[in-house]
Design a protein around this motif. Structure first.
Motif, PDB file in Angstrom:
ATOM      1  N   MET A  47       0.833  -1.196   0.000  1.00 59.05           N
ATOM      2  CA  MET A  47       0.000   0.000   0.000  1.00 59.05           C
ATOM      3  C   MET A  47       0.875   1.257   0.000  1.00 59.05           C
ATOM      4  N   VAL A  48       0.449   2.209  -0.771  1.00 64.52           N
ATOM      5  CA  VAL A  48       1.191   3.466  -0.828  1.00 64.52           C
ATOM      6  C   VAL A  48       0.957   4.259   0.438  1.00 64.52           C
ATOM      7  N   ASN A  85     -13.931   1.284  -3.457  1.00 63.86           N
ATOM      8  CA  ASN A  85     -14.125   0.341  -4.553  1.00 63.86           C
ATOM      9  C   ASN A  85     -15.032  -0.808  -4.121  1.00 63.86           C
ATOM     10  N   ARG A  86     -14.764  -1.380  -2.946  1.00 61.26           N
ATOM     11  CA  ARG A  86     -15.595  -2.460  -2.424  1.00 61.26           C
ATOM     12  C   ARG A  86     -15.332  -2.635  -0.935  1.00 61.26           C
ATOM     13  N   ILE A  87     -16.265  -3.338  -0.276  1.00 61.23           N
ATOM     14  CA  ILE A  87     -16.168  -3.655   1.142  1.00 61.23           C
ATOM     15  C   ILE A  87     -15.916  -5.150   1.271  1.00 61.23           C
ATOM     16  N   VAL A  88     -14.897  -5.510   2.053  1.00 67.35           N
ATOM     17  CA  VAL A  88     -14.530  -6.913   2.220  1.00 67.35           C
ATOM     18  C   VAL A  88     -14.622  -7.274   3.696  1.00 67.35           C
ATOM     19  N   THR A 146      -5.018   0.524  -0.910  1.00 68.82           N
ATOM     20  CA  THR A 146      -5.110   1.593  -1.912  1.00 68.82           C
ATOM     21  C   THR A 146      -5.021   1.014  -3.314  1.00 68.82           C
ATOM     22  N   LEU A 147      -5.786   1.604  -4.211  1.00 67.92           N
ATOM     23  CA  LEU A 147      -5.803   1.209  -5.607  1.00 67.92           C
ATOM     24  C   LEU A 147      -5.498   2.434  -6.468  1.00 67.92           C
ATOM     25  N   ASP A 148      -5.408   2.247  -7.753  1.00 69.89           N
ATOM     26  CA  ASP A 148      -5.167   3.381  -8.634  1.00 69.89           C
ATOM     27  C   ASP A 148      -6.412   4.262  -8.721  1.00 69.89           C
ATOM     28  N   GLN A 149      -6.240   5.434  -9.294  1.00 66.45           N
ATOM     29  CA  GLN A 149      -7.324   6.388  -9.509  1.00 66.45           C
ATOM     30  C   GLN A 149      -7.991   6.782  -8.192  1.00 66.45           C
ATOM     31  N   ASN A 150      -7.183   6.842  -7.146  1.00 62.75           N
ATOM     32  CA  ASN A 150      -7.653   7.285  -5.817  1.00 62.75           C
ATOM     33  C   ASN A 150      -8.847   6.451  -5.341  1.00 62.75           C
TER      34      ASN A 150
END
Length: 879
Positions: free
Chosen positions: A14-15, A123-126, A182-186
């Motif tokens: 993670m960044v 993006n999603r909940i896990v 964290t993923l791309d595109q914030n």
């Protein structure tokens, strides 16, 4: 998201973890989500305190417009700029929870720059680690969702909600750690890592202040149970704060039923042990004095209700111990009785307490209550059952005058459907005006389908298949659909049935049954199963029922069936005629083809509070069937069946039941297949058709001289049934602890008494040793051709050789063996109305696979010929 290992790698790479502050942002790159501190240091400001704002520019924004960002702060061009104004702008922007990082800078000449870093999009909940609580239970409680803006406050709220869900399950040691990938595109994935922990049990329940009753007796009244081996299956051993309040009420109810009118719970404290695994609950109670009834009276303020006519409804007498439950039941009884007469009074008990004499006088006041009307009927919780199926059972409609008796009756009728869980109640809520009331039925549906599937192999039955399916609430319309198929070497049947309880939405029930049954009757000799007669029945029946009053209904029916009763010709026939020496006279009389065309009715009186599992009320059924409306069978059959249930309190349910019947042939004897039979399962302690008239055929051995074999297993035993029967039963259901109740276990003790009798003596046949040689219709001795000869096994009248043509001479040199019937003695037994009595214990279990019943019964009184049976069970399943 992928495997758990993959998530760990993603977390390690993670960044950053967004926390809302620049310096802390990198610090928590791989850690859990935490709350960001509200800025307390001055905002970075360049320039002097007297600068006037010329411009406000926004940088770093991706999704939000610059004007939108500027609208969140109070600072405007032309305003003086100071360090305090910069701090306030910083606080205002953080308060929106839209930004992970914010800085405010001043160039020194009034140009203000706001640098923002927006919170990411989810993006999603896990969910990880949840095994005891499935996702479909947790996700509806989570407010965060995909495509929403991430905020720390929402994460904290969701963590609290998940923990609360686990606490409701008794898992107070559960922890939830939120993490972010964290993923791309914030964008980010939110991961809730759940450690469920063990259930927090109730280790000990302490009661302080009780002197009249033991701790164990008071604990038995509570829904909460101590964690012990005997309570292993009970959910009551887990801590529940709502249950704690309920137990206080249960304690108070118990003491009030014992006469302790001043009882109170001073305190109830639940302490969690340091390891968060167990609770210790302590109650401090004050019992007070025990009271007896003083004067008991009844007064009426309603002109048409004379108090002297209703005093029989008061069960308590002066000098009896005071019982608050008895008071409540009496109020209900008076309300119901007056409700039947069309009144809706208010019944109020007025108490006069004499602390010195320790008496409680009570006067039941029947007052003319202001008339209220039903404003609305709300039905909640029915996902399958249609609203109209429930509404048509209500005895009240919108706009009707409110009647508490009719509300109770509506509840009983809805429960009797069998579609919903027990303990259903209709709540009364205030309407839009004081004279209006809203009735709310909150139902919880249960399985209404019953499926039974069995298959196997038996040395007696060969391959066995039994399939039956029944849906009592077909498509949620309240209709009943059933079908069954049975196949084995000794029985084959197929049956279809359909019932519509409300034809064209009118209170008229109609139904039809179509069936084909192939049945082989049998007996045993030395554990060998022997077929006696075969009965093939094909037919149908149509039914209709209408209510006559609230508690009385009439059912009509017409049936047409075709029976073919046969015997094996090789075994029981001689020269094409049924041989009584081989079959017995009663079987020879039963064979033949017959058509039965019958019409009948049933008059039903039913006040049961629940037709599926009653605990109070009566049910009486009078039935008559007349056969002879065409067809070859003529009789009139009458039956009566009555049951009464008593709720004795504390979970004890007592049932008294009687039934009886009589069938009379009209110009002909009643045939074997139309008679009454008694035994398992109607009368426990006896085998199938084990009670009543029968022919017992005992055989002689091969000794010289032959001796009669008295062993019952070596004899043929054929039940004949009777033209009359009676049966009585008394059964007491015994309550168990909460663990057994939750498992659906309901034990009982019972006693059965009954008899079946009144049948024509079939004139038993005696065939003394060494056996009787068989003859043809003309009296000629019969012989069989030996196995080593041509035409082996054929029957002939030739002692030597055989006939080549009918009536011709005997030719051939071989010798035939004489055909002989086994030497036997027949006795006719059991045709007496003398009572047979059995007692025993039984257990009903609503198992996960369906209803299961086990009975162990001992026959105390029996007659010669009766077959007894110690152990029986029945099982089915539900869907």
């Amino acid at each position: 998201m992928g495997s758990k290992g993959g998530r760990r790698i993603a977390s390690a790479l993670m960044v950053s973890t967004i926390l809302g502050g620049g310096p802390l942002y990198a610090q928590m790159a791989t850690g859990p989500i935490q709350a960001a501190p509200v800025p307390t240091t001055p905002a970075p400001v360049v320039g002097n305190a007297s600068t006037v704002v010329r411009t406000i520019s926004v940088t770093g924004n991706q999704r939000l417009e610059a004007d939108t960002v500027r609208s969140y702060i109070k600072l405007r061009p032309g305003d003086p700029y100071s360090r305090e104004a910069g701090d306030q702008a910083l606080k205002d922007l953080y308060a929106t929870e839209l930004f992970a990082d914010v800085t405010v800078t001043d160039s020194g000449n009034g140009d203000i720059t706001i640098q923002v870093r927006e919170n990411p999009v989810i993006n999603r909940i896990v969910l990880e680690g949840n095994k005891r609580l499935k996702e479909d239970k947790i996700r509806p409680e989570i407010k965060l969702a995909a495509r929403q803006i991430f905020t720390r406050s929402k994460v904290r709220a969701d963590v609290a909600r998940i923990i609360e869900l686990y606490r409701r399950q008794g898992r107070f040691a559960a922890t939830v750690e939120p993490k972010m990938v964290t993923l791309d595109q914030n964008r980010v994935d939110i991961v809730f890592e759940i450690s469920e922990g063990a259930k927090s049990k109730v280790r000990q329940i302490n009661i302080i202040g009780n002197e009249k009753f033991k701790d164990s007796e008071l604990r038995g009244e509570m829904a909460t149970k101590q964690s012990r081996l005997l309570n292993f299956f009970s959910s009551g051993t887990s801590y529940d704060s709502d249950r704690l309040a309920y137990d206080q009420q249960k304690l108070r109810q118990f003491y009030l039923t014992q006469g302790y009118a001043d009882f109170r719970v001073i305190s109830a404290v639940a302490e969690l042990t340091p390891d968060k695994r167990d609770f210790i609950i302590t109650y401090v109670v004050e019992e007070g004095e025990r009271y007896k009834y003083g004067e008991v009276g009844l007064e009426s303020e309603i002109r048409d209700i004379k108090s002297e006519n209703f005093k029989y409804l008061l069960p308590m007498k002066q000098g009896d111990w005071y019982n608050a439950k008895q008071i409540e039941d009496t109020v209900d009884r008076i309300t119901e009785t007056t409700g039947l007469l069309g009144f809706t009074p208010e019944v109020q008990p007025d108490f006069v307490r004499d602390k010195e004499a320790k008496t409680m006088s009570v006067t039941f006041q029947i007052r003319d209550a202001p008339r209220r009307y039903v404003e609305r009927i709300d039905i909640n919780g029915n996902t399958t059952t249609r609203d109209k199926v429930i509404r048509r059972e209500f005895r009240l409609s919108e706009g009707d005058a409110f009647n508490s008796f009719r509300v109770k009756r509506s509840r009983d009728r809805i429960q009797s459907l069998g579609y919903f869980q027990d303990k259903f109640e209709i709540e009364q809520k205030p309407g839009s005006t004081p004279d209006r009331v809203v009735l709310e039925a909150n139902v919880e549906e249960k399985s209404t389908g019953e499926l039974q599937v069995s298959a196997g192999f038996s040395s007696l039955e060969r391959f066995i298949v039994d399939l039956s399916i029944r849906q009592r609430n077909f498509m949620g319309k309240g209709q009943e659909l059933r079908a069954s198929v049975n196949y084995s070497s000794y029985s084959k049947s197929i049956e279809l049935g359909f019932t519509e309880p409300y034809l064209f939405d009118r209170n008229i029930a109609v139904g039809v049954d179509v069936f084909r049954r192939d049945y082989n009757s049998f007996n045993f000799i030395n554990n060998n199963r022997n077929t006696t007669y075969q009965q093939v029945t094909t037919g149908f029946q149509v039914r209709a029922g209408v209510p006559l009053t609230e508690f009385v209904s009439l059912a009509l029916r017409y049936g047409l069936s075709y029976d073919d009763v046969t015997l094996d010709r090789d075994t029981f026939f001689s020269n094409g005629v049924c041989d009584p020496l081989l079959a017995g006279r009663y079987l020879c009389e039963a064979i033949g083809k017959r058509t039965t065309s019958s019409v009948g009715y049933s008059l039903v009186y039913n006040t049961l509070n629940n037709s599926v599992r009653p605990t109070a009320g009566n049910r009486v059924v009078l039935s008559q069937d007349f056969a002879g409306l065409g067809g070859s069978v003529k009789y009139i059959k009458t039956r009566i069946d009555a049951d009464k249930y008593f709720n004795l309190g504390s979970g004890f349910i007592f049932n008294l039941g009687v039934e009886g019947g009589y069938i009379k042939g009209l110009g002909q004897d009643v045939r074997l297949t139309d008679r009454f039979f008694l035994g398992e399962p109607q009368m426990r302690g006896f085998g199938i058709r084990g009670v009543g008239p029968r022919v017992l055929r005992r055989f002689y051995d091969q000794a010289t001289p032959p001796a009669l074999i008295l062993d019952r297993s070596s004899s043929t035993d054929d039940a004949l049934g009777g033209n009359a029967y009676y049966l009585g039963r008394a059964e007491l259901e015994i309550p168990l602890g909460s663990g057994a109740r939750e498992l659906g276990l309901r034990p009982s003790i019972f006693a059965d008494v009954g008899a079946v009798f009144s049948v024509r003596n079939p004139q038993p046949i005696s065939n003394p040793p060494p056996g009787l040689q068989r003859r043809d219709a003309n009296g000629n001795l019969l012989y069989t051709i030996a196995a080593d000869q041509t035409n082996a096994g054929l029957t002939t009248t030739c002692a030597t050789g055989m006939m080549t043509a009918a009536g011709g001479p005997c030719v051939g040199a071989f010798t035939n063996d004489p055909l002989r019937v086994p030497a036997f003695e027949e006795v006719f037994l059991g045709d007496t109305p003398k009572p047979r009595v059995s007692v025993g214990i039984g257990v009903n279990w609503n198992s996960p696979f369906g209803p299961f019943r086990i009975d162990v019964a001992k026959a105390l009184l029996k007659e010669p010929g009766d077959n007894t049976k110690l152990f029986t069970f029945n099982v089915g399943t539900q869907f």
